[in-house]
Motif scaffolding. Structure first.
Motif, PDB file in Angstrom:
ATOM      1  N   LEU A   1      10.352  27.601  -9.374  1.00  0.00           N
ATOM      2  CA  LEU A   1       9.872  28.532 -10.398  1.00  0.00           C
ATOM      3  C   LEU A   1       9.616  29.947  -9.887  1.00  0.00           C
ATOM      4  O   LEU A   1       9.741  30.916 -10.645  1.00  0.00           O
ATOM      5  CB  LEU A   1       8.591  27.959 -11.022  1.00  0.00           C
ATOM      6  CG  LEU A   1       8.100  28.599 -12.315  1.00  0.00           C
ATOM      7  CD1 LEU A   1       9.144  28.467 -13.416  1.00  0.00           C
ATOM      8  CD2 LEU A   1       6.782  27.965 -12.745  1.00  0.00           C
ATOM      9  N   GLN A   2       9.245  30.083  -8.628  1.00  0.00           N
ATOM     10  CA  GLN A   2       8.791  31.378  -8.109  1.00  0.00           C
ATOM     11  C   GLN A   2       9.724  32.550  -8.404  1.00  0.00           C
ATOM     12  O   GLN A   2       9.269  33.583  -8.912  1.00  0.00           O
ATOM     13  CB  GLN A   2       8.524  31.274  -6.606  1.00  0.00           C
ATOM     14  CG  GLN A   2       8.003  32.571  -6.003  1.00  0.00           C
ATOM     15  CD  GLN A   2       7.655  32.406  -4.529  1.00  0.00           C
ATOM     16  OE1 GLN A   2       7.591  31.305  -4.026  1.00  0.00           O
ATOM     17  NE2 GLN A   2       7.434  33.513  -3.861  1.00  0.00           N
ATOM     18  N   PRO A   3      11.019  32.479  -8.120  1.00  0.00           N
ATOM     19  CA  PRO A   3      11.867  33.648  -8.399  1.00  0.00           C
ATOM     20  C   PRO A   3      11.925  34.002  -9.876  1.00  0.00           C
ATOM     21  O   PRO A   3      12.060  35.175 -10.238  1.00  0.00           O
ATOM     22  CB  PRO A   3      13.245  33.221  -7.873  1.00  0.00           C
ATOM     23  CG  PRO A   3      13.196  31.733  -7.803  1.00  0.00           C
ATOM     24  CD  PRO A   3      11.778  31.376  -7.496  1.00  0.00           C
ATOM     25  N   HIS A   4      11.787  33.011 -10.734  1.00  0.00           N
ATOM     26  CA  HIS A   4      11.808  33.275 -12.172  1.00  0.00           C
ATOM     27  C   HIS A   4      10.504  33.920 -12.637  1.00  0.00           C
ATOM     28  O   HIS A   4      10.503  34.711 -13.580  1.00  0.00           O
ATOM     29  CB  HIS A   4      12.076  31.978 -12.926  1.00  0.00           C
ATOM     30  CG  HIS A   4      13.358  31.315 -12.525  1.00  0.00           C
ATOM     31  ND1 HIS A   4      14.601  31.847 -12.826  1.00  0.00           N
ATOM     32  CD2 HIS A   4      13.596  30.192 -11.806  1.00  0.00           C
ATOM     33  CE1 HIS A   4      15.548  31.069 -12.335  1.00  0.00           C
ATOM     34  NE2 HIS A   4      14.963  30.063 -11.701  1.00  0.00           N
ATOM     35  N   LEU A   5       9.410  33.600 -11.962  1.00  0.00           N
ATOM     36  CA  LEU A   5       8.142  34.261 -12.283  1.00  0.00           C
ATOM     37  C   LEU A   5       8.229  35.754 -11.994  1.00  0.00           C
ATOM     38  O   LEU A   5       7.661  36.573 -12.737  1.00  0.00           O
ATOM     39  CB  LEU A   5       6.998  33.633 -11.476  1.00  0.00           C
ATOM     40  CG  LEU A   5       6.622  32.197 -11.829  1.00  0.00           C
ATOM     41  CD1 LEU A   5       5.530  31.699 -10.889  1.00  0.00           C
ATOM     42  CD2 LEU A   5       6.160  32.092 -13.276  1.00  0.00           C
ATOM     43  N   LEU A   6       8.925  36.113 -10.942  1.00  0.00           N
ATOM     44  CA  LEU A   6       9.102  37.524 -10.613  1.00  0.00           C
ATOM     45  C   LEU A   6       9.864  38.238 -11.728  1.00  0.00           C
ATOM     46  O   LEU A   6       9.541  39.374 -12.099  1.00  0.00           O
ATOM     47  CB  LEU A   6       9.835  37.672  -9.286  1.00  0.00           C
ATOM     48  CG  LEU A   6       9.098  37.139  -8.052  1.00  0.00           C
ATOM     49  CD1 LEU A   6       9.998  37.214  -6.831  1.00  0.00           C
ATOM     50  CD2 LEU A   6       7.806  37.913  -7.819  1.00  0.00           C
ATOM     51  N   VAL A   7      10.875  37.574 -12.275  1.00  0.00           N
ATOM     52  CA  VAL A   7      11.647  38.154 -13.380  1.00  0.00           C
ATOM     53  C   VAL A   7      10.763  38.307 -14.617  1.00  0.00           C
ATOM     54  O   VAL A   7      10.795  39.331 -15.306  1.00  0.00           O
ATOM     55  CB  VAL A   7      12.872  37.280 -13.706  1.00  0.00           C
ATOM     56  CG1 VAL A   7      13.602  37.797 -14.944  1.00  0.00           C
ATOM     57  CG2 VAL A   7      13.822  37.231 -12.514  1.00  0.00           C
ATOM     58  N   PHE A   8       9.953  37.265 -14.897  1.00  0.00           N
ATOM     59  CA  PHE A   8       9.063  37.320 -16.056  1.00  0.00           C
ATOM     60  C   PHE A   8       8.075  38.475 -15.934  1.00  0.00           C
ATOM     61  O   PHE A   8       7.840  39.222 -16.894  1.00  0.00           O
ATOM     62  CB  PHE A   8       8.303  35.992 -16.185  1.00  0.00           C
ATOM     63  CG  PHE A   8       7.354  35.946 -17.351  1.00  0.00           C
ATOM     64  CD1 PHE A   8       7.821  35.648 -18.628  1.00  0.00           C
ATOM     65  CD2 PHE A   8       6.002  36.201 -17.181  1.00  0.00           C
ATOM     66  CE1 PHE A   8       6.960  35.601 -19.715  1.00  0.00           C
ATOM     67  CE2 PHE A   8       5.127  36.160 -18.257  1.00  0.00           C
ATOM     68  CZ  PHE A   8       5.611  35.862 -19.523  1.00  0.00           C
TER      69      PHE A   8
END
Length: 293
Positions: free
Chosen positions: A106-113
């Motif tokens: 999930l971590q890289p997608h949290l950065l996008v969010f």
């Protein structure tokens, strides 16, 4: 007292007549008069002086109308502010998520969010337990595995592939299992949150075997089981996202590839009766759109 009664009284003071106040409030003149009379009875104080030409507030009525006007203005402001959170993509958002899943998936997608929604204050609590969503103030949590029946609402995000793995050191010492019954003679590292007592579900074609095992070690934490497997302590059922790097580096090997294990669903879970804020709707839509599986 209904808040409409207070609004009616303030309108009468502002307009100076019941007829004008009733028109402003969208009610009948008789109901307007009744509201004020009920308020005076409730307070035990005369608020208005009525004549055939006009209506004027008493000293108590004037003071009371000023206080009410201020209170109603603040109430309206607070109401509009709360309403704005349901449409505005901003505000605080508290999400719970399993530790290793967050760090590996999930971590890289949290950065996008966070980049996309800069006005949302995101708090992610890493927790492998079954958090009390309502009691602990979560807007939503991510859960891996089959969900128990509840009043919670769930949105399916994707599925996680589960693999039977062991380290080369363990396999050199204990040999490779080839069929389900072989598991009885191996050291098994058992995840206690799996359904079924001391059994592992192995599927071949349309047939699923719930194979009895004799665990040498058990835990409700997959990271600990992962560490035990890496250190040669036995066989383990672990999610692919957790062991992918180890398989590529040769630290672990996949076993019994003629059999598969049921995939585990990954769901975003949140209270079904809770009004969603704009921030929450943004996160739900974002998470569902990722198509991680």
């Amino acid at each position: 007292m209904d808040i409409g009664v207070f609004r009616t009284f303030v309108s009468v003071v502002d307009e100076g007549s019941f007829a004008a106040a009733a028109s402003r409030m969208g009610i009948s003149r008789s109901l307007c008069s009744k509201h004020v009379a009920d308020l005076e009875t409730f307070l035990g104080v005369r608020l208005l002086v009525r004549t055939t030409r006009k209506v004027t507030p008493t000293a108590a009525g004037l003071s009371y109308s000023r206080d009410l006007r201020d209170i109603l203005a603040r109430l309206d402001g607070a109401t509009e502010a709360v309403k704005a959170t349901t449409t505005s993509r901003s505000g605080a958002l508290k999400i719970g998520s399993p530790i290793f899943y967050t760090l590996k998936v999930l971590q890289p997608h949290l950065l996008v969010f966070m980049e996309r929604y800069r006005d949302i204050q995101l708090q992610v609590v890493l927790d492998d337990g079954t958090s009390d969503i309502v009691g602990e103030g979560f807007d939503a949590v991510i859960r891996i595995g089959n969900l128990a029946d509840s009043t919670l609402h769930a949105r399916r995000l994707h599925s996680v592939r589960i693999l039977l793995v062991a380290s080369p050191d363990y396999l050199a010492r204990a040999g490779r299992p080839e069929r389900p019954a072989d598991l009885l003679r191996h050291d098994c590292l058992h995840y206690t949150n799996l359904p079924g007592t001391m059994t592992w579900p192995l599927r071949r074609g349309s047939r699923t075997i719930r194979q009895l095992i004799r665990p040498s070690f058990s835990s409700n934490n997959t990271e600990l089981l992962h560490s035990m497997a890496l250190n040669g302590r036995g066989l383990a059922l672990l999610p692919e996202f957790m062991v992918g790097d180890d398989l590529a580096a040769g630290r672990l090997a996949v076993l019994m590839t003629d059999y598969t294990l049921p995939d585990l669903p990954v769901n975003l879970v949140y209270p079904s009766g809770k009004l969603q804020t704009g921030a929450m709707r943004s996160f739900v839509d974002f998470a569902v759109s990722l198509r991680l599986g």
